[in-house]
Design an enzyme around this catalytic site. Structure first.
Site, PDB file in Angstrom:
ATOM      1  N   VAL A  14      -1.629   7.587   6.368  1.00 19.72           N
ATOM      2  CA  VAL A  14      -0.546   8.262   5.641  1.00 19.72           C
ATOM      3  C   VAL A  14       0.056   9.390   6.483  1.00 19.72           C
ATOM      4  CG1 VAL A  14       0.074   9.458   3.513  1.00 19.72           C
ATOM      5  CG2 VAL A  14      -1.661   7.676   3.441  1.00 19.72           C
ATOM      6  N   LYS A  45      -9.954  15.104  12.809  1.00 15.80           N
ATOM      7  CA  LYS A  45     -11.400  15.219  13.040  1.00 15.80           C
ATOM      8  C   LYS A  45     -11.704  15.100  14.524  1.00 15.80           C
ATOM      9  CE  LYS A  45     -13.487  12.726   9.763  1.00 15.80           C
ATOM     10  NZ  LYS A  45     -14.360  11.754   9.131  1.00 15.80           N
ATOM     11  N   LYS A 105      -5.789  11.538  -4.875  1.00 19.62           N
ATOM     12  CA  LYS A 105      -6.071  11.334  -6.322  1.00 19.62           C
ATOM     13  C   LYS A 105      -7.502  11.692  -6.662  1.00 19.62           C
ATOM     14  CE  LYS A 105      -6.375   7.516  -3.863  1.00 19.62           C
ATOM     15  NZ  LYS A 105      -5.531   6.751  -2.985  1.00 19.62           N
ATOM     16  N   VAL A 132      -0.602   8.645  -7.076  1.00 22.55           N
ATOM     17  CA  VAL A 132      -0.638   7.478  -7.987  1.00 22.55           C
ATOM     18  C   VAL A 132       0.458   6.511  -7.578  1.00 22.55           C
ATOM     19  CG1 VAL A 132      -0.495   6.674 -10.374  1.00 22.55           C
ATOM     20  CG2 VAL A 132      -1.395   8.956  -9.897  1.00 22.55           C
ATOM     21  N   GLY A 134       1.292   4.827  -4.715  1.00 20.42           N
ATOM     22  CA  GLY A 134       1.892   5.299  -3.442  1.00 20.42           C
ATOM     23  C   GLY A 134       3.394   5.558  -3.425  1.00 20.42           C
ATOM     24  N   GLY A 187      -4.530  -1.019   6.095  1.00 23.30           N
ATOM     25  CA  GLY A 187      -4.445   0.418   5.753  1.00 23.30           C
ATOM     26  C   GLY A 187      -4.318   0.678   4.266  1.00 23.30           C
ATOM     27  N   GLU A 190      -9.359   2.536   0.718  1.00 15.46           N
ATOM     28  CA  GLU A 190      -9.880   3.881   0.925  1.00 15.46           C
ATOM     29  C   GLU A 190     -10.891   3.862   2.066  1.00 15.46           C
ATOM     30  OE1 GLU A 190      -8.797   6.686  -0.930  1.00 15.46           O
ATOM     31  OE2 GLU A 190      -7.360   5.112  -1.353  1.00 15.46           O
ATOM     32  N   LYS A 205      -6.515   7.422 -10.900  1.00 15.81           N
ATOM     33  CA  LYS A 205      -5.056   7.399 -11.088  1.00 15.81           C
ATOM     34  C   LYS A 205      -4.711   7.365 -12.575  1.00 15.81           C
ATOM     35  CE  LYS A 205      -4.288   5.247  -6.612  1.00 15.81           C
ATOM     36  NZ  LYS A 205      -4.322   3.978  -5.874  1.00 15.81           N
TER      37      LYS A 205
HETATM   38  N1  NDP Z   1      -3.748   4.599   2.704  1.00 13.93           N
HETATM   39  C1  NDP Z   1      -2.967   4.552   1.629  1.00 13.93           C
HETATM   40  O1  NDP Z   1      -2.222   3.592   1.412  1.00 13.93           O
HETATM   41  C2  NDP Z   1      -2.966   5.678   0.659  1.00 13.93           C
HETATM   42  C3  NDP Z   1      -3.823   6.761   0.801  1.00 13.93           C
HETATM   43  N2  NDP Z   1      -3.777   7.787  -0.094  1.00 13.93           N
HETATM   44  C4  NDP Z   1      -4.634   8.961   0.085  1.00 13.93           C
HETATM   45  O2  NDP Z   1      -4.171   9.656   1.241  1.00 13.93           O
HETATM   46  C5  NDP Z   1      -5.259  10.292   1.894  1.00 13.93           C
HETATM   47  C6  NDP Z   1      -5.323   9.824   3.341  1.00 13.93           C
HETATM   48  O3  NDP Z   1      -5.500   8.428   3.382  1.00 13.93           O
HETATM   49  P1  NDP Z   1      -5.386   7.628   4.756  1.00 13.93           P
HETATM   50  O4  NDP Z   1      -4.293   8.159   5.582  1.00 13.93           O
HETATM   51  O5  NDP Z   1      -5.399   6.203   4.378  1.00 13.93           O
HETATM   52  O6  NDP Z   1      -6.774   8.020   5.440  1.00 13.93           O
HETATM   53  P2  NDP Z   1      -7.209   7.866   6.964  1.00 13.93           P
HETATM   54  O7  NDP Z   1      -8.689   7.708   6.963  1.00 13.93           O
HETATM   55  O8  NDP Z   1      -6.389   6.847   7.647  1.00 13.93           O
HETATM   56  O9  NDP Z   1      -6.829   9.295   7.584  1.00 13.93           O
HETATM   57  C7  NDP Z   1      -7.530  10.486   7.296  1.00 13.93           C
HETATM   58  C8  NDP Z   1      -7.123  11.536   8.301  1.00 13.93           C
HETATM   59  O10 NDP Z   1      -7.692  12.774   7.980  1.00 13.93           O
HETATM   60  C9  NDP Z   1      -8.469  13.282   9.056  1.00 13.93           C
HETATM   61  N3  NDP Z   1      -9.659  13.874   8.469  1.00 13.93           N
HETATM   62  C10 NDP Z   1     -10.458  13.356   7.513  1.00 13.93           C
HETATM   63  N4  NDP Z   1     -11.455  14.211   7.197  1.00 13.93           N
HETATM   64  C11 NDP Z   1     -11.272  15.281   7.986  1.00 13.93           C
HETATM   65  C12 NDP Z   1     -11.986  16.498   8.144  1.00 13.93           C
HETATM   66  N5  NDP Z   1     -13.069  16.787   7.434  1.00 13.93           N
HETATM   67  N6  NDP Z   1     -11.517  17.395   9.052  1.00 13.93           N
HETATM   68  C13 NDP Z   1     -10.423  17.133   9.785  1.00 13.93           C
HETATM   69  N7  NDP Z   1      -9.704  15.991   9.675  1.00 13.93           N
HETATM   70  C14 NDP Z   1     -10.124  15.086   8.789  1.00 13.93           C
HETATM   71  C15 NDP Z   1      -8.803  12.099   9.946  1.00 13.93           C
HETATM   72  O11 NDP Z   1      -8.948  12.546  11.283  1.00 13.93           O
HETATM   73  P3  NDP Z   1      -9.210  11.533  12.511  1.00 13.93           P
HETATM   74  O12 NDP Z   1      -7.953  10.703  12.601  1.00 13.93           O
HETATM   75  O13 NDP Z   1      -9.398  12.390  13.694  1.00 13.93           O
HETATM   76  O14 NDP Z   1     -10.414  10.722  12.128  1.00 13.93           O
HETATM   77  C16 NDP Z   1      -7.547  11.230   9.736  1.00 13.93           C
HETATM   78  O15 NDP Z   1      -6.535  11.611  10.629  1.00 13.93           O
HETATM   79  C17 NDP Z   1      -6.505   9.966   1.064  1.00 13.93           C
HETATM   80  O16 NDP Z   1      -6.678  10.999   0.117  1.00 13.93           O
HETATM   81  C18 NDP Z   1      -6.097   8.677   0.356  1.00 13.93           C
HETATM   82  O17 NDP Z   1      -6.794   8.476  -0.852  1.00 13.93           O
HETATM   83  C19 NDP Z   1      -2.901   7.802  -1.153  1.00 13.93           C
HETATM   84  C20 NDP Z   1      -2.036   6.759  -1.338  1.00 13.93           C
HETATM   85  C21 NDP Z   1      -2.015   5.612  -0.459  1.00 13.93           C
HETATM   86  N1  LIG Z   2      -6.708   2.528  -1.704  1.00 18.99           N
HETATM   87  C1  LIG Z   2      -5.559   2.802  -2.505  1.00 18.99           C
HETATM   88  C2  LIG Z   2      -4.517   3.476  -1.691  1.00 18.99           C
HETATM   89  C3  LIG Z   2      -3.478   4.078  -2.505  1.00 18.99           C
HETATM   90  O1  LIG Z   2      -3.709   4.907  -3.386  1.00 18.99           O
HETATM   91  C4  LIG Z   2      -5.007   1.493  -3.053  1.00 18.99           C
HETATM   92  O2  LIG Z   2      -5.439   0.432  -2.587  1.00 18.99           O
HETATM   93  O3  LIG Z   2      -4.177   1.543  -3.968  1.00 18.99           O
HETATM   94 NA    NA Z   3       3.782   7.672  -6.903  1.00 19.84          NA
END
Ligand code: NDP
Ligand SMILES: N[C@@H](CC=O)C(=O)O
Ligand code: NA
Length: 433
Positions: A14, A45, A105, A132, A134, A187, A190, A205
């Site tokens: 994201v 991270k 969420k 909720v 996306g 992608g 979770e 959600k």
């Molecule tokens: N993927 C989706 O379609 C959707 C996701 N979401 C929500 O969005 C959020 C992100 O999801 P997503 O992008 O898929 O997750 P990813 O695992 O792809 O990305 C997470 C990012 O956060 C960084 N990160 C995680 N924990 C830490 C920490 N403790 N300290 C520093 N950096 C940290 C990671 O760093 P590094 O890259 O270095 O590992 C990475 O860049 C979540 O809350 C998810 O539930 C909501 C809607 C849709």
């Molecule tokens: N893992 C979630 C990502 C968006 O919230 C999903 O599959 O809907």
């Molecule tokens: Na939405």
């Protein structure tokens, strides 16, 4: 005008989408908010990790303090996930008068109220549209578009991963594990996909939707949750044969006395139902309002750019509020005390698949249990199974209370003639029932 500075927590699926949209749509964004939007710091991270976007290494950091305590940053975009620690970081940012946009969420379902109160006390916004469904503007629709109505029912396909899995299993006959792997690669899933397939992500959600839709604080523990891990090919086959599609459905229903039920479970929907044709990673939220009647909001529920679209649109809303000097005034505290329905007040139809002895009188033994509770059948199938002497019985009931249905299941399990209750699912029919 001075640029708006962003601190981004997370640069994964994201977060990368957020960078792309801010870069690719900069002209449109400047037109909307009257100044450039600049990403000042990005928390990750692992500094050395390959990224989906090109980013100046100088703005990457592994120290969260450099973002949340950074005086140059106006808005924190949180897309890293996590609950307890993340909540503390965001509260700290709010105390530093930073506005928050989050896709989280897990966090909002549990600590949404606390964060919104802290934000309002500090004159800050917390927007969470991406949390909720996306890319679908469903939160904005409940908070703004339908704010004058009394919402009676919300039904949502709100998890993209499980919808993708069920679609591929039903339409292409693919195996559960293979499709889950695909959803992870795309992608959608979770970091821990158990929260997708066990229904927890959808439950979170639904907590957010029910709290907003009914203006009543609903807690995660109030959501009766079942995931899709037990769904098998046979269930999908019979569902299809009987004219249904299987969906992981969130249901939030409020009756005339403002009593509510919220649940998430694999549910059979008639093929003609508007939610039945929502496939793959797409989500939809069906909203029935007393005055407006039926509405449905449809779009991509997961994935990098759709989710980032909601985030950057929230960012635009924050900046517009900054211009008007009204940050912190958007969120409204719930109007109603929690008031949950009892199991005898929750009505539904049910699909039940049983393996029973293929003998004279067995079917009437089964029906007599249902008759005892005044529950009749809408559809019945009986077929031989490979195991000698057994029959597969599939029924769809008329409406029964959850209490009666659970007692029926208990009594059926005690019958000698019944070898095994193979599966049982809720069946939803009319949308506003
Ligand atoms: N993927 C989706 O379609 C959707 C996701 N979401 C929500 O969005 C959020 C992100 O999801 P997503 O992008 O898929 O997750 P990813 O695992 O792809 O990305 C997470 C990012 O956060 C960084 N990160 C995680 N924990 C830490 C920490 N403790 N300290 C520093 N950096 C940290 C990671 O760093 P590094 O890259 O270095 O590992 C990475 O860049 C979540 O809350 C998810 O539930 C909501 C809607 C849709
Ligand atoms: N893992 C979630 C990502 C968006 O919230 C999903 O599959 O809907
Ligand atoms: Na939405």
């Amino acid at each position: 005008m001075k640029p708006i500075s962003i601190g981004l927590l997370g640069l994964g699926t994201v977060g990368s989408g957020v960078i792309k949209i801010i870069e690719n749509h900069q002209d449109k964004l400047i037109h909307q908010v009257g100044c450039p939007i600049v990403v000042k710091k990005v928390l990750v991270k692992e500094l050395g990790k390959a990224r989906a976007v090109s980013i100046d290494p100088a703005i990457l950091t592994t120290n969260v303090e450099e973002v949340i305590n950074n005086p140059e940053i106006d808005v924190i975009i949180e897309v890293m996930g996590g609950v307890e620690q993340t909540k503390e970081h965001l509260l700290q940012a709010i105390r530093n008068k930073k506005h928050i946009v989050t896709a989280n969420k897990d966090l909002m379902a549990v600590y949404g109220g606390e964060l919104l109160t802290a934000a309002s006390d500090n004159g800050c916004d917390v927007f969470y549209e991406a949390s909720v469904a996306g890319g679908i503007p469903i939160i904005r629709s409940l908070v703004d578009g339908l704010s004058s109505d009394r919402i009676k029912k919300l039904m949502g396909i709100v998890n993209g991963t499980t919808n993708y899995i069920l679609t591929k299993m039903t339409e292409e006959g693919l195996a559960y594990e293979d499709v889950l792997k695909e959803a992870q690669e795309l992608g959608y899933a979770e970091a821990n996909p158990a929260s997708d397939v066990e229904g927890l992500d959808a439950a979170r959600k639904m907590v957010i939707l029910a709290t907003l839709g009914f203006s009543m604080k609903v807690d995660l523990a109030d959501v009766k949750t079942t995931g899709i891990t037990m769904v098998n090919e046979e269930d999908l086959h019979y569902a299809k044969q009987l004219g249904y599609t299987m969906k992981l459905l969130g249901i939030a229903h409020r009756d005339g006395d403002d009593k509510v039920e919220v649940s998430v479970q694999p549910t059979l929907l008639p093929k003609a139902h508007p939610l039945a044709s929502v496939s793959n990673e797409y989500n939809a939220v069906y909203v029935y309002g007393e005055a407006v009647g039926e509405t449905m909001f449809y779009g991509p529920g997961a994935g990098s750019l759709p989710t980032a679209t909601s985030i950057v649109s929230d960012l635009v809303a924050v900046v517009k509020n900054m211009r008007l000097g009204i940050n912190g005034s958007y969120a409204v505290a719930p109007q109603h005390e929690k008031n949950l329905k009892d199991p005898e007040e929750i009505y539904s139809k049910y699909f039940l698949r049983i393996h029973a002895k293929d003998e004279v009188g067995v079917f009437s033994e089964i029906t007599s249990v249902f008759t005892q509770y005044g529950v009749s059948f809408e559809k019945i199938l009986q077929l031989p199974v490979k195991e000698k002497g057994l029959a597969e019985i599939v029924v769809v009931t008329h409406k029964a209370s959850l209490k009666n249905y659970e007692e029926i299941l208990m009594q059926l399990r005690d019958l000698n003639a019944i070898k095994e209750i193979k599966s049982s699912y809720r069946v939803e029919g009319s949308a506003n029932a």
